[in-house]
Design a protein around this motif. Structure first.
Motif, mmCIF file in Angstrom:
data_model
loop_
_atom_site.group_PDB
_atom_site.id
_atom_site.type_symbol
_atom_site.label_atom_id
_atom_site.label_comp_id
_atom_site.label_asym_id
_atom_site.label_seq_id
_atom_site.Cartn_x
_atom_site.Cartn_y
_atom_site.Cartn_z
ATOM 1 N N ASN A 260 0.800 -1.234 0.000
ATOM 2 C CA ASN A 260 0.000 0.000 0.000
ATOM 3 C C ASN A 260 0.829 1.278 0.000
ATOM 4 O OD1 ASN A 260 -3.012 -0.838 0.399
ATOM 5 N ND2 ASN A 260 -1.820 -2.200 1.730
ATOM 6 N N SER A 261 2.131 1.165 -0.245
ATOM 7 C CA SER A 261 3.000 2.347 -0.146
ATOM 8 C C SER A 261 3.940 2.435 -1.341
ATOM 9 C CB SER A 261 3.862 2.267 1.117
ATOM 10 O OG SER A 261 3.119 1.889 2.231
ATOM 11 N N TYR A 262 4.609 3.540 -1.445
ATOM 12 C CA TYR A 262 5.767 3.663 -2.329
ATOM 13 C C TYR A 262 7.010 3.617 -1.448
ATOM 14 C CZ TYR A 262 2.679 5.276 -6.100
ATOM 15 O OH TYR A 262 1.703 5.367 -7.058
ATOM 16 N N GLU A 263 7.966 2.803 -1.828
ATOM 17 C CA GLU A 263 9.211 2.772 -1.057
ATOM 18 C C GLU A 263 10.149 3.847 -1.607
ATOM 19 O OE1 GLU A 263 10.959 -1.107 -0.579
ATOM 20 O OE2 GLU A 263 12.536 -0.330 0.742
ATOM 21 N N ILE A 264 10.876 4.518 -0.720
ATOM 22 C CA ILE A 264 11.900 5.472 -1.169
ATOM 23 C C ILE A 264 13.249 5.102 -0.559
ATOM 24 C CG2 ILE A 264 10.427 7.461 -1.715
ATOM 25 C CD1 ILE A 264 10.992 8.561 1.069
ATOM 26 N N LYS A 265 14.300 5.502 -1.250
ATOM 27 C CA LYS A 265 15.659 5.237 -0.762
ATOM 28 C C LYS A 265 16.238 6.550 -0.249
ATOM 29 C CE LYS A 265 15.778 0.985 -2.481
ATOM 30 N NZ LYS A 265 15.653 -0.150 -1.542
ATOM 31 N N SER A 266 17.009 6.483 0.813
ATOM 32 C CA SER A 266 17.660 7.698 1.288
ATOM 33 C C SER A 266 18.816 8.029 0.355
ATOM 34 C CB SER A 266 18.148 7.525 2.726
ATOM 35 O OG SER A 266 19.238 6.650 2.761
ATOM 36 N N GLY A 267 19.046 9.315 0.164
ATOM 37 C CA GLY A 267 20.087 9.745 -0.765
ATOM 38 C C GLY A 267 20.848 10.933 -0.214
ATOM 39 N N TYR A 268 21.358 11.746 -1.100
ATOM 40 C CA TYR A 268 22.181 12.853 -0.668
ATOM 41 C C TYR A 268 21.442 14.196 -0.749
ATOM 42 C CZ TYR A 268 25.908 16.303 -0.675
ATOM 43 O OH TYR A 268 26.666 17.406 -0.418
ATOM 44 N N ARG A 269 20.935 14.550 -1.928
ATOM 45 C CA ARG A 269 20.195 15.807 -2.077
ATOM 46 C C ARG A 269 18.884 15.551 -2.793
ATOM 47 N NH1 ARG A 269 23.419 20.271 -4.873
ATOM 48 N NH2 ARG A 269 22.336 21.720 -3.520
ATOM 49 N N PRO A 270 17.775 15.487 -2.177
ATOM 50 C CA PRO A 270 17.582 15.581 -0.726
ATOM 51 C C PRO A 270 17.883 14.256 -0.042
ATOM 52 C CG PRO A 270 15.491 15.213 -1.774
ATOM 53 C CD PRO A 270 16.497 15.303 -2.874
ATOM 54 N N THR A 271 18.006 14.329 1.259
ATOM 55 C CA THR A 271 18.282 13.138 2.070
ATOM 56 C C THR A 271 17.196 12.081 1.867
ATOM 57 O OG1 THR A 271 19.009 14.786 3.677
ATOM 58 C CG2 THR A 271 19.087 12.499 4.372
ATOM 59 N N LEU A 272 15.957 12.555 1.791
ATOM 60 C CA LEU A 272 14.821 11.648 1.659
ATOM 61 C C LEU A 272 13.850 12.227 0.624
ATOM 62 C CD1 LEU A 272 14.646 9.067 3.275
ATOM 63 C CD2 LEU A 272 13.085 10.190 4.837
ATOM 64 N N PRO A 273 13.912 11.723 -0.625
ATOM 65 C CA PRO A 273 13.173 12.378 -1.727
ATOM 66 C C PRO A 273 11.686 12.030 -1.735
ATOM 67 C CG PRO A 273 14.395 10.486 -2.540
ATOM 68 C CD PRO A 273 14.671 10.546 -1.066
ATOM 69 N N TYR A 274 10.991 12.420 -0.670
ATOM 70 C CA TYR A 274 9.580 12.008 -0.546
ATOM 71 C C TYR A 274 8.659 12.711 -1.544
ATOM 72 C CZ TYR A 274 8.725 16.218 2.282
ATOM 73 O OH TYR A 274 8.610 17.516 2.716
ATOM 74 N N LEU A 275 9.118 13.859 -2.084
ATOM 75 C CA LEU A 275 8.253 14.553 -3.060
ATOM 76 C C LEU A 275 8.114 13.756 -4.364
ATOM 77 C CD1 LEU A 275 9.079 18.370 -2.698
ATOM 78 C CD2 LEU A 275 7.109 17.109 -1.815
ATOM 79 N N ASP A 276 9.070 12.870 -4.647
ATOM 80 C CA ASP A 276 8.922 11.988 -5.813
ATOM 81 C C ASP A 276 7.628 11.175 -5.708
ATOM 82 O OD1 ASP A 276 11.393 12.983 -6.330
ATOM 83 O OD2 ASP A 276 12.488 11.074 -6.143
#
Lengths: 209, 209
Positions: A183-199
């Protein structure tokens, strides 16, 4: 406490400039002493705050964490120094922690961490957060939660509707990792931004149209 | 301070449950002791909070005042009593006081009172508020200010763009009442809600389409 010649506490205060969080107090210190490679040693709150700073500076979105609500009872005004709150109490919040605006859309979300590996306990949500998310959904806000499985180092952006439904099932005390994956979208932590949740928010916007 | 048998400060605290505001402290007390006919004795902040409560309960909009940002340095945890903040400092806010969601639109605004009769001094706005309103406008939020001329008992909902433009004129230290009249919608205080500012937001939404 170090008192500076002017009597001001500002230099001391600056070190403590980040929002206070009881739970994260020790993690906080740990994060400071370690070198910061991407998410290493950062709490979810810090990762989101970093991401919001990036989004703000780049004029991508305006999202802020709400201050901890405090009821102030007594304030001292020392001479040549700034006001000191001498007595105050934590108040119950009536909203989630984060809200803001992105491409004309209202965003509202709550961030939660768990050390569990196979499920997320729903008691991590407070009733006022569920009620608030539901109210914001009715006003056509984009509402979600960011759940971090700390032990797995996995991040999920989960629509608020799924969490509200689960919360409202009397016999349900947690949601399984599988349910969250479905039921979710998984995101990976990165550098810029740290957590690209707007994707993921972009996907929510597409789903809507 | 009254200490209750349990050692709890809760009953005392409840009386002080409203957000703290240095400026409004005395007005606050005055408002409590007087019978409340519409806006009589209420500060602008109280009028907006009342209106927001009405809009929330009626499922019309979700708008909240942000808590005062406080940097907490020392907390005591007395036995059988709730945590007491013993040392804290006021922090600089980075946003306006109010935001929320209405019919899918992001709302962001600041409320200001003046006792002046012919003009509104721009120094009432802090730079961070202007910067924040500008950032939110870029994200297509609906941004405005509610200005109350206390002595005239007149209320204006003014688009943020007008305030930002005036603020950016180096030689301009205030906007005249006439300028405000020409660039705002006037609202009247009433009963439910106390201050029907969403009527103006509806006009902003129409103007946009």
């Amino acid at each position: 406490m170090v008192k500076y010649p002017t009597g001001s506490l500002t230099p001391y205060a600056k070190e403590n400039n980040k929002p206070f969080s009881l739970q994260n107090k020790n993690k906080h210190k740990k994060a400071k002493s370690s070198v910061n490679f991407s998410d290493r040693g950062m709490t979810l709150e810090q990762q989101i705050n970093e991401s919001n700073k990036f989004y703000l500076i780049q004029d991508i979105a305006v999202v802020h964490k709400k201050p901890t609500p405090v009821q102030i009872v007594k304030v001292d005004y020392p001479k040549r120094s700034r006001a000191v709150i001498k007595e105050a109490y934590f108040r119950q919040a009536s909203t989630t922690d984060y809200n803001g605006v992105y491409k004309g859309f209202y965003l509202d979300f709550e961030a939660k961490e768990t050390r569990n590996k196979a499920s997320f306990p729903l008691k991590n949500f407070h009733e006022h957060q569920i009620v608030h998310l539901d109210k914001c959904l009715k006003q056509k806000g984009i509402c979600f939660t960011i759940i971090k499985f700390v032990s797995l180092n996995r991040y999920f952006v989960t629509p608020a509707s799924f969490i509200i439904n689960a919360w409202n099932q009397i016999d349900k005390s947690s949601v399984t990792l599988d349910e969250i994956i479905q039921n979710s979208y998984e995101i990976k932590s990165g550098y810029r931004p740290t957590l690209p949740y707007l994707d993921v928010v972009d996907k929510f916007i597409l789903d809507r149209n």
